[in-house]
Design a protein around this motif. Sequence first.
Motif, short mmCIF file in Angstrom:
data_model
loop_
_atom_site.label_atom_id
_atom_site.label_comp_id
_atom_site.label_asym_id
_atom_site.label_seq_id
_atom_site.Cartn_x
_atom_site.Cartn_y
_atom_site.Cartn_z
N ALA A 1 -2.60 6.45 1.31
CA ALA A 1 -3.21 7.53 1.99
C ALA A 1 -3.10 8.76 1.34
N ASN B 1 5.68 3.82 3.24
CA ASN B 1 5.37 3.53 4.80
C ASN B 1 6.32 4.35 5.54
N HIS C 1 4.70 1.96 13.31
CA HIS C 1 4.20 2.46 11.67
C HIS C 1 3.12 1.64 11.81
N TYR C 2 2.27 2.08 10.66
CA TYR C 2 0.85 1.43 10.37
C TYR C 2 0.93 1.33 9.05
N ASP C 3 -0.12 0.75 8.25
CA ASP C 3 -0.20 0.58 6.85
C ASP C 3 -0.91 1.89 6.24
N ASP C 4 -0.06 2.63 5.85
CA ASP C 4 -0.54 3.89 5.08
C ASP C 4 -0.38 4.19 3.89
N HIS D 1 -0.04 8.52 -1.13
CA HIS D 1 1.42 8.13 -0.34
C HIS D 1 1.81 6.58 -0.87
N TYR E 1 4.60 -2.29 3.77
CA TYR E 1 4.19 -2.80 5.19
C TYR E 1 4.38 -3.96 5.70
#
Length: 352
Positions: free
Chosen positions: A193, A206, A187-190, A203, A321
Amino acid sequence: MIIKCYKFNKKIIFSFLIVSLITVSVSCYGIISFGISDFPLWDKSRNIDLEEHKDYIKWVDFKVTSEALTKVAKLDIDSHNSDSPIKYNWIELLAYLACRNGGNFKSFNQNHLNKLLEQLQSGKTMDEITQDMKYYSYYYESYSAVLGGFIGEYSIETENEDGKTSFQDKYGIKAFLPIARNYSFSHYDDFGASRSYGFKRTHLGNDLMGSIGTPIIAVESGIVENLGWNQYGGWRIGIRSLDKKRYYYYAHLRKDHPYVPNLKEGDTVTAGDVIGYLGMTGYSLTENVNNINVPHLHFGIQLIFDESQVEGNNEIWIDVYQIIEFLKKNRSSVFMNNLETKDFVRKYNFKE
């Protein structure tokens, strides 16, 4: 045509204008000073219950790093599992640090934490230390809403040397990562978004990328409030924490078999239970459609300080996140208990 002309007394006109101006000013001042929610304080004719318009937190920008969460959680847990006369409360520690860094833990300063610990060890109380901190109560209430169910007393089933199991009482982290133990994910900090399906929006969760069929875990104990199809989230589950402060949203679950058997709205689930399976459903008005490009779990946490925030423009969703990073250390072990349906259950029972 006869046009009648009327003569007006200038003093009367002037007095009327002054009275009108004062009336409008007082009205505007009342609305601006008290706010719309407090309007009944001076207009009793509206007949609105004052208790229904009490103040509550309208927004939370959660920026606590996993590093800070880990540090203060260890202090809390170690102090409760030792003979230390001082029992730390990790939420109190976080609220103090937030006052020192403006709520942005990217500028976390270890010296601030050390100074706080020295003051507590010298005999000062948190009330004494924070009495002049203007926003301490705000941060404490906000962080309590986010993390209130994460640390505390619980009992968990453990396996003895003879292979038998028994329950042990513990104090520590009692919330679980939403991905079962021994299943990989990325995962990444989205959070925030852009998303375009249906309408342009941000968004509010996560995305945890993984394999279809990965068992999904209840992070915290709670009540299933929503279960079924949502055109944006596909097959999804919404679980409300027992203290009503947190709403956990698990979306894009597996096509054909998204949930564990017999799960339904109104059920109580326990932290660490298997609740469903990772998939790629959603982005369709038609049920049971895979319109998500990459298999993943959309995981989100909504904070609720007042029931008016449950749905609509007042919703508060936080960036999770760092919470996922923090919970990596606490994962629920599972095993397949039904070879025919290929359903999983937790390996060790858990009680709060």
